[in-house]
Design an enzyme around this catalytic site. Sequence first.
Site, PDB file in Angstrom:
ATOM      1  N   THR A 181       0.840  -1.193   0.000  1.00 27.05           N
ATOM      2  CA  THR A 181       0.000   0.000   0.000  1.00 27.05           C
ATOM      3  C   THR A 181       0.877   1.246   0.000  1.00 27.05           C
ATOM      4  OG1 THR A 181      -0.083   0.084   2.418  1.00 27.05           O
ATOM      5  CG2 THR A 181      -1.772  -1.219   1.302  1.00 27.05           C
ATOM      6  N   GLU A 325      -5.625  -4.292  -1.844  1.00 29.06           N
ATOM      7  CA  GLU A 325      -6.074  -5.524  -1.194  1.00 29.06           C
ATOM      8  C   GLU A 325      -7.047  -6.332  -2.041  1.00 29.06           C
ATOM      9  OE1 GLU A 325      -5.280  -2.465   2.115  1.00 29.06           O
ATOM     10  OE2 GLU A 325      -5.965  -2.498   0.040  1.00 29.06           O
ATOM     11  N   LYS A 433     -17.614  14.324  10.918  1.00 29.72           N
ATOM     12  CA  LYS A 433     -18.656  14.084  11.919  1.00 29.72           C
ATOM     13  C   LYS A 433     -19.007  15.418  12.567  1.00 29.72           C
ATOM     14  CE  LYS A 433     -16.627   9.537  12.757  1.00 29.72           C
ATOM     15  NZ  LYS A 433     -15.455   9.733  11.891  1.00 29.72           N
ATOM     16  N   TRP A 438     -23.033  12.663   9.777  1.00 26.59           N
ATOM     17  CA  TRP A 438     -21.909  12.503   8.865  1.00 26.59           C
ATOM     18  C   TRP A 438     -22.076  13.407   7.657  1.00 26.59           C
ATOM     19  CZ3 TRP A 438     -20.909   6.470   8.351  1.00 26.59           C
ATOM     20  CH2 TRP A 438     -20.366   6.008   9.553  1.00 26.59           C
TER      21      TRP A 438
END
Length: 536
Positions: A181, A325, A433, A438
């Site tokens: 990554t 992934e 938040k 959200w």
Amino acid sequence: MMNVPLNIATMLERAEALFPKKQVISRMKSGIVRHTYREIGERTRRLASALKQLGVEIGDRVGTLAWNHHRHLEAYFAIPGIGAVLHTINIRLSPEHIAYIINHANDRVLLIDEDFLPVIENIKNEIPNVQAFIVMTEEDSVPETSLSPVYHYENLLQKGEAHFAFLKNMDENSPSGICYTSATTGWPKGVVYSHRATVLHSMALGLADSAGLSETDVAMPVVPMFHVNAWGLPFAAVWFGTTLVMPGAAFTPKILAELMEVEKVTLAAGVPTVWLGLLKELEKEDYDLSSVKRILCGGAAAPKGLIRAFEERGIPFVHAYGMTETSPLVVLSRLKSYQQHLSKNEKLDIRAKQGFLVPGVEMKVIGKDGDVSWNGTEMGELCLRGPWIASEYYHDERSKESFRDGWLYTGDVVTVDEEGFIKIVDRTKDVIKSGGEWISSVDLENALMAHEAVFEAAVVAVPHPEWQERPVACVVVKEGKTVTKDELYDFLRPQFAKWWLPDEIVFVDEIPKTSVGKFLKTKLREQLRSYFTNTN
């Protein structure tokens, strides 16, 4: 049924046997270089033989630091072809991180483009397990270097066997590759791919409702071959006999446009920043891109304005989603048959979403109260599983954070509509938040980038004494355009609730990005802290 192992070497053998005249076209410093699949096959076999002569054994890691070109493609098949593991090294990582992943993967041999010799020379004392350095150069001899032992790629090929037999009787679950990554925080994490996963992922790329890659295509992977194996396109293209166009080093939007025009590219793949740059070039000069059947865009959400601009030019724009992934193909945005009659704006709304799952992958979306409803508004974290989805990170305790009960917890916050279309609304670490609710930074970014004067926009959370967090937008204005904060607020107000609007809009010259072109929001938050400190 026959228990025949899925194996990467058989993919190249198919191209040698059925498509020996098809070409791999590489843009090199010396100009355009063309090889047929027959020639690529022989060169790959020679490289595999040479690596064996250097002592590379089954399971050994062989690293590559290279651009998109035919030599890198040969390594893609030669290394797993002897049972070794291809480690594509992200050349845009810091030297510290490059040394870390070479050691963590335990690379025995490195194949290095001449451009990156200084990088490896500077860390040579930190990578003691590397036993050989192979330099990929267009010169007749190896450039002067402090690395040792060092080999010239083309000279090494001459010592290899032209008819070397690939190893094909290994367990299909054996490792074939490893990618790390890009590590916006902490050390990079390694993901190991198997032969089976790579073959099945390549098959998925050929499905008509997926990328639809076929022998008739001329594919140009702009996404680097060190980034999730160029999204698997080199493997699939070779297997299907697709003509490959490799853009090489230091390309520009102008170079990409010229390659697409001259080589009659039908499919190109890259991140949004690449296509934003190409769009600017198309606005300056005329190019015949009538051959292009689709552009694949992934790595980050593409703004509606970008999608609209390409489609208005007759170039279909296909959103895709995946991760290191996930090999990476998971989701593509294709209209369903009964959605073709919708209005242009309705179709654009759908295309702006990442799309629905390709066959072979399963998902669930977990919100604050469990599985979310497919209503297009409820948010939750996307979880995935499938035959080309990783089950753990390589020798890394952080696996338990992301892999639970047979699922990969992606860290991406999404909504799912009633048709199963996924829309990425944020990363779990980036979602804002505010007052217990959200706010999607991605939605705000895409709305801002739909303004005709905005080139790029990134939205991040800043601490707030009353609301916990509030959004702040950073905007890069297009060259030759002007826009004010008030004009941008007027543009946003009809699209969002008042409490979603950014508390501040900051104009910047550029937005920091990761090594693969994503907005680097950790750095942006640091810059904003400094900005507000200096302006208050």
